[in-house]
Design an enzyme around this catalytic site. Sequence first.
Site, short mmCIF file in Angstrom:
data_model
loop_
_atom_site.label_atom_id
_atom_site.label_comp_id
_atom_site.label_asym_id
_atom_site.label_seq_id
_atom_site.Cartn_x
_atom_site.Cartn_y
_atom_site.Cartn_z
N ASP A 62 0.87 -1.16 0.00
CA ASP A 62 0.00 0.00 0.00
C ASP A 62 0.92 1.22 0.00
O ASP A 62 2.08 1.13 0.39
CB ASP A 62 -0.88 -0.03 1.25
CG ASP A 62 -1.75 1.20 1.38
OD1 ASP A 62 -2.39 1.59 0.38
OD2 ASP A 62 -1.79 1.77 2.49
N ARG A 63 0.43 2.37 -0.42
CA ARG A 63 1.28 3.56 -0.45
C ARG A 63 1.11 4.42 0.80
O ARG A 63 2.01 4.51 1.62
CB ARG A 63 0.98 4.39 -1.71
CG ARG A 63 2.06 5.45 -1.97
CD ARG A 63 1.64 6.43 -3.02
NE ARG A 63 0.75 7.43 -2.40
CZ ARG A 63 0.06 8.33 -3.07
NH1 ARG A 63 0.13 8.38 -4.38
NH2 ARG A 63 -0.71 9.19 -2.43
N ASP A 64 -0.06 5.05 0.94
CA ASP A 64 -0.27 6.01 2.02
C ASP A 64 -0.28 5.31 3.38
O ASP A 64 -1.05 4.39 3.62
CB ASP A 64 -1.59 6.77 1.82
CG ASP A 64 -1.59 7.61 0.55
OD1 ASP A 64 -0.50 8.04 0.13
OD2 ASP A 64 -2.67 7.83 -0.01
N ASN A 113 -5.31 2.71 -3.51
CA ASN A 113 -6.59 3.36 -3.78
C ASN A 113 -6.33 4.87 -3.79
O ASN A 113 -5.72 5.39 -2.86
CB ASN A 113 -7.62 3.04 -2.70
CG ASN A 113 -8.11 1.62 -2.74
OD1 ASN A 113 -7.97 0.92 -3.74
ND2 ASN A 113 -8.70 1.17 -1.65
N GLN A 114 -6.78 5.54 -4.82
CA GLN A 114 -6.59 6.99 -4.91
C GLN A 114 -7.92 7.66 -5.24
O GLN A 114 -8.13 8.21 -6.33
CB GLN A 114 -5.50 7.31 -5.94
CG GLN A 114 -4.12 6.91 -5.50
CD GLN A 114 -3.68 7.64 -4.24
OE1 GLN A 114 -3.86 8.85 -4.10
NE2 GLN A 114 -3.13 6.90 -3.29
N CYS A 139 -6.13 2.72 -8.18
CA CYS A 139 -7.55 2.76 -8.50
C CYS A 139 -8.06 4.17 -8.22
O CYS A 139 -8.05 4.61 -7.07
CB CYS A 139 -8.33 1.74 -7.67
SG CYS A 139 -10.10 1.79 -8.04
N ARG A 150 -10.61 -1.49 -6.73
CA ARG A 150 -10.48 -0.79 -5.46
C ARG A 150 -10.36 -1.79 -4.32
O ARG A 150 -11.20 -2.65 -4.14
CB ARG A 150 -11.69 0.13 -5.24
CG ARG A 150 -11.52 1.01 -4.03
CD ARG A 150 -12.56 2.11 -3.96
NE ARG A 150 -12.35 2.87 -2.75
CZ ARG A 150 -11.45 3.83 -2.62
NH1 ARG A 150 -10.71 4.19 -3.63
NH2 ARG A 150 -11.29 4.44 -1.47
N LYS A 151 -9.26 -1.67 -3.55
CA LYS A 151 -9.10 -2.57 -2.39
C LYS A 151 -10.29 -2.37 -1.45
O LYS A 151 -10.72 -1.24 -1.27
CB LYS A 151 -7.78 -2.26 -1.65
CG LYS A 151 -6.55 -2.58 -2.46
CD LYS A 151 -5.27 -2.23 -1.72
CE LYS A 151 -5.09 -0.73 -1.62
NZ LYS A 151 -3.86 -0.32 -0.94
N ASP A 204 -1.47 -0.96 5.95
CA ASP A 204 -1.76 -0.44 7.28
C ASP A 204 -3.25 -0.36 7.59
O ASP A 204 -3.62 0.19 8.62
CB ASP A 204 -1.11 0.94 7.46
CG ASP A 204 -1.72 1.99 6.54
OD1 ASP A 204 -2.19 1.63 5.43
OD2 ASP A 204 -1.72 3.17 6.92
#
Length: 174
Positions: free
Chosen positions: A8-10, A55-56, A93, A104-105, A130
Amino acid sequence: MSKAVFLDRDGVINEVLTKRVKFVNTPDDFYLLDGVGEGIRKLNASGCKVFVVTNQGGVGLGFMTEQDLHDVHYRMESDLARFGAYIDDIAYCPDKPHVKSWYRKPSPGMILDLAQKHRIDLASSYMAGDRDPDILAGRNAGTKTVFLGNDKKQKEKADLHFPTLLSFATWLTD
């Protein structure tokens, strides 16, 4: 087939919902978390493919454009390069939050597409995140799941848990 770590990114790679950053909508909002560069470099050196699945919803909500998102990802890749680290591929996404989508997760679409594109053995791979949707996406795709952080309730749902990406990468590669 290769082994991979899907990240995951954020909240895993960069700050989000901190005093300094609420959301990452521009490159100026992007700050690597401590140890991330070193952790990803360890994963790269071990021969493990490293992917970002994120997810964005800010794109779908109009808070940022897809070009803004690409600029943020360019900043991420530039910041990681300073540590000798790199991401093999990024999937995102742009759908609004709460939209039912294959990508989308917690849905597994981003992971499954990357796995097919890069010939990844999902059973020997990991999805690290997270939040609950990250763990569920990994489970839905057939990976082992890793919760990163200190939320006791969340980490009970994952196969493994570590406080940081660096601690997970060290465990996986040493």
